[in-house]
Write a protein that holds these residues in place. Structure first.
Motif, mmCIF file in Angstrom:
data_model
loop_
_atom_site.group_PDB
_atom_site.id
_atom_site.type_symbol
_atom_site.label_atom_id
_atom_site.label_comp_id
_atom_site.label_asym_id
_atom_site.label_seq_id
_atom_site.Cartn_x
_atom_site.Cartn_y
_atom_site.Cartn_z
ATOM 1 N N VAL A 245 0.886 -1.041 -0.053
ATOM 2 C CA VAL A 245 -0.054 -0.183 0.069
ATOM 3 C C VAL A 245 0.845 1.098 -0.062
ATOM 4 C CG1 VAL A 245 -1.476 1.208 1.368
ATOM 5 C CG2 VAL A 245 -2.000 -1.319 1.013
ATOM 6 N N ILE A 246 1.969 1.470 0.906
ATOM 7 C CA ILE A 246 2.771 2.243 0.893
ATOM 8 C C ILE A 246 3.720 2.529 -0.324
ATOM 9 C CG2 ILE A 246 4.773 3.355 2.073
ATOM 10 C CD1 ILE A 246 2.090 3.670 3.643
ATOM 11 N N LYS A 247 4.004 1.411 -0.772
ATOM 12 C CA LYS A 247 4.700 1.531 -2.112
ATOM 13 C C LYS A 247 4.004 2.035 -3.278
ATOM 14 C CE LYS A 247 8.279 -1.310 -4.078
ATOM 15 N NZ LYS A 247 8.916 -2.938 -4.230
ATOM 16 N N SER A 248 2.826 1.647 -3.311
ATOM 17 C CA SER A 248 1.797 2.026 -4.332
ATOM 18 C C SER A 248 1.629 3.557 -4.116
ATOM 19 C CB SER A 248 0.456 1.177 -4.431
ATOM 20 O OG SER A 248 0.747 -0.063 -4.638
ATOM 21 N N LEU A 249 1.436 4.007 -3.035
ATOM 22 C CA LEU A 249 1.101 5.517 -2.657
ATOM 23 C C LEU A 249 2.409 6.544 -3.065
ATOM 24 C CD1 LEU A 249 -0.937 5.032 0.650
ATOM 25 C CD2 LEU A 249 -1.833 5.932 -1.608
ATOM 26 N N ASP A 250 3.440 5.938 -2.675
ATOM 27 C CA ASP A 250 4.876 6.411 -2.820
ATOM 28 C C ASP A 250 5.047 6.699 -4.535
ATOM 29 O OD1 ASP A 250 5.879 6.945 -0.624
ATOM 30 O OD2 ASP A 250 7.110 5.039 -0.584
ATOM 31 N N ALA A 251 4.377 5.533 -5.319
ATOM 32 C CA ALA A 251 4.541 5.828 -6.761
ATOM 33 C C ALA A 251 3.159 6.645 -7.391
ATOM 34 C CB ALA A 251 4.287 4.304 -7.186
ATOM 35 N N ILE B 171 -2.605 3.630 8.889
ATOM 36 C CA ILE B 171 -3.453 4.662 8.502
ATOM 37 C C ILE B 171 -2.935 5.856 8.964
ATOM 38 C CG2 ILE B 171 -5.748 5.691 9.603
ATOM 39 C CD1 ILE B 171 -6.874 2.728 10.057
ATOM 40 N N LYS B 172 -2.184 6.157 9.964
ATOM 41 C CA LYS B 172 -1.618 7.333 10.140
ATOM 42 C C LYS B 172 -0.736 7.739 9.344
ATOM 43 C CE LYS B 172 -2.001 7.213 15.276
ATOM 44 N NZ LYS B 172 -1.389 6.927 16.658
ATOM 45 N N THR B 173 0.009 6.876 8.533
ATOM 46 C CA THR B 173 1.004 7.362 7.587
ATOM 47 C C THR B 173 0.278 7.680 6.294
ATOM 48 O OG1 THR B 173 2.551 5.645 8.269
ATOM 49 C CG2 THR B 173 2.671 6.239 6.036
ATOM 50 N N TYR B 174 -0.918 7.074 6.083
ATOM 51 C CA TYR B 174 -1.575 7.618 4.824
ATOM 52 C C TYR B 174 -2.145 8.990 5.164
ATOM 53 C CZ TYR B 174 -5.603 8.588 2.058
ATOM 54 O OH TYR B 174 -6.440 8.966 1.149
ATOM 55 N N GLU B 175 -2.804 9.300 6.259
ATOM 56 C CA GLU B 175 -3.446 10.651 6.622
ATOM 57 C C GLU B 175 -2.289 11.520 6.496
ATOM 58 O OE1 GLU B 175 -5.875 9.773 9.958
ATOM 59 O OE2 GLU B 175 -7.752 9.079 8.737
ATOM 60 N N SER B 176 -1.085 11.387 7.213
ATOM 61 C CA SER B 176 -0.024 12.387 7.369
ATOM 62 C C SER B 176 0.746 12.627 6.040
ATOM 63 C CB SER B 176 0.718 11.918 8.276
ATOM 64 O OG SER B 176 1.762 10.883 8.306
ATOM 65 N N LEU B 177 0.982 11.791 5.441
ATOM 66 C CA LEU B 177 1.919 11.847 3.879
ATOM 67 C C LEU B 177 1.002 11.951 2.528
ATOM 68 C CD1 LEU B 177 4.656 9.369 5.066
ATOM 69 C CD2 LEU B 177 4.531 11.948 5.198
ATOM 70 N N TYR B 178 -0.066 11.038 2.516
ATOM 71 C CA TYR B 178 -0.629 11.002 1.150
ATOM 72 C C TYR B 178 -1.878 11.490 0.697
ATOM 73 C CZ TYR B 178 3.226 7.761 1.162
ATOM 74 O OH TYR B 178 4.535 7.004 1.081
ATOM 75 N N LYS B 179 -2.660 11.661 1.982
ATOM 76 C CA LYS B 179 -4.084 12.201 1.674
ATOM 77 C C LYS B 179 -4.182 13.626 1.293
ATOM 78 C CE LYS B 179 -8.506 12.309 4.191
ATOM 79 N NZ LYS B 179 -9.090 11.893 5.601
ATOM 80 N N SER B 180 -3.309 14.348 1.876
ATOM 81 C CA SER B 180 -3.177 15.704 1.587
ATOM 82 C C SER B 180 -2.551 16.089 0.096
ATOM 83 C CB SER B 180 -2.132 16.493 2.260
ATOM 84 O OG SER B 180 -0.842 16.037 2.407
ATOM 85 N N LYS B 181 -2.070 14.935 -0.599
ATOM 86 C CA LYS B 181 -1.588 14.924 -2.154
ATOM 87 C C LYS B 181 -2.708 14.575 -2.955
ATOM 88 C CE LYS B 181 3.066 13.852 -0.954
ATOM 89 N NZ LYS B 181 4.125 13.011 -1.148
ATOM 90 N N GLY B 182 -3.890 14.401 -2.216
ATOM 91 C CA GLY B 182 -5.146 13.990 -3.219
ATOM 92 C C GLY B 182 -5.047 12.463 -3.590
ATOM 93 N N LEU B 183 -4.079 11.570 -3.068
ATOM 94 C CA LEU B 183 -4.324 10.236 -3.361
ATOM 95 C C LEU B 183 -5.237 9.705 -2.497
ATOM 96 C CD1 LEU B 183 -0.393 9.526 -3.542
ATOM 97 C CD2 LEU B 183 -2.019 9.451 -5.228
ATOM 98 N N VAL B 184 -6.030 8.717 -3.007
ATOM 99 C CA VAL B 184 -7.106 8.012 -2.378
ATOM 100 C C VAL B 184 -6.775 6.427 -1.785
ATOM 101 C CG1 VAL B 184 -9.431 7.488 -2.483
ATOM 102 C CG2 VAL B 184 -8.903 9.631 -3.455
ATOM 103 N N TRP B 185 -6.855 6.266 -0.928
ATOM 104 C CA TRP B 185 -6.779 4.833 -0.344
ATOM 105 C C TRP B 185 -7.941 4.337 0.449
ATOM 106 C CZ3 TRP B 185 -4.876 3.195 5.144
ATOM 107 C CH2 TRP B 185 -4.722 1.884 5.153
ATOM 108 N N ARG B 186 -8.521 3.403 -0.194
ATOM 109 C CA ARG B 186 -9.962 2.813 0.239
ATOM 110 C C ARG B 186 -9.596 1.375 0.690
ATOM 111 N NH1 ARG B 186 -14.854 5.348 0.130
ATOM 112 N NH2 ARG B 186 -15.180 3.663 1.275
ATOM 113 N N VAL B 187 -10.187 1.066 1.601
ATOM 114 C CA VAL B 187 -10.494 -0.231 1.888
ATOM 115 C C VAL B 187 -11.636 -0.982 1.208
ATOM 116 C CG1 VAL B 187 -10.737 -2.064 3.738
ATOM 117 C CG2 VAL B 187 -9.177 -0.006 4.093
#
Length: 181
Positions: free
Chosen positions: A99-105, A126-142
């Motif tokens: 998940v992190i590798k995909s968001l990094d990409a 979840i904390k990593t997503y919210e702090s690093l990726y959510k603000s970039k407009g990337l969506v992670w859904r379960v």
């Protein structure tokens, strides 16, 4: 609006019985471009099933696997600019790092549940997503559909609109029909 181009990461049973039919049903929304699996044979088997189900030409879905070398491994798939989102259907132990590798990409991600092997790792993810990726407009859904169920949406609207009074207790029972082939 053109369809969202996706890749499936994982070629197991759930990719076959849940995600491929969903892509088929939403074929105006999603376009399957690639499949990654640890082995070429499992990626190839899922691609053949997908091409048949989605009425795609043979060999139109790109294959990626762990022994594919730098041009055909997971990193190569994630480097593709034409893939906007990935569906992660891999073993639970590998999901957080993928998940992190995909968001990094720069990919949007749908992942299966549970999202991690432990609650602690899930909370960290979840904390990593919210702090690093959510603000970039990337969506992670379960991958969970209860929030889209019409009955639950209607109940939620009735609560918000205060049509049924204060909710003090809530219970949900789910029944599924299982057919045999």
């Amino acid at each position: 609006m053109p369809p969202i181009s996706v890749a499936i990461l994982g070629a197991g049973i759930f990719a076959r019985i849940a995600h491929l039919p969903a892509i088929h049903k939403l074929n105006d929304t999603y376009e399957l471009k690639a499949i990654y699996s640890r082995s070429r044979s499992s990626a190839s088997e899922l691609a053949e099933t997908a091409e048949s189900l989605l009425s795609l030409p043979k060999d139109s879905i790109a294959l990626y696997h762990d022994l594919g070398g730098q041009d055909a491994d997971l990193n190569a798939l994630l480097a593709r600019r034409d893939i906007q989102a990935v569906i992660v259907v891999l073993p639970i132990n590998s999901q957080p790092s993928i998940v992190i590798k995909s968001l990094d990409a720069g990919k949007h991600v749908i992942s299966e549940k549970p999202i991690a092997p432990t609650v602690k790792e899930g909370i960290a993810l979840i904390k990593t997503y919210e702090s690093l990726y959510k603000s970039k407009g990337l969506v992670w859904r379960v991958a969970e559909n209860f929030e889209a169920e019409p009955g639950l949406r209607a109940a939620g609207k009735a609560i918000i609109d205060q049509k049924i009074g204060k909710v003090c207790f809530w219970n949900l029972q789910v029944l599924n029909n299982v057919t045999t082939d």
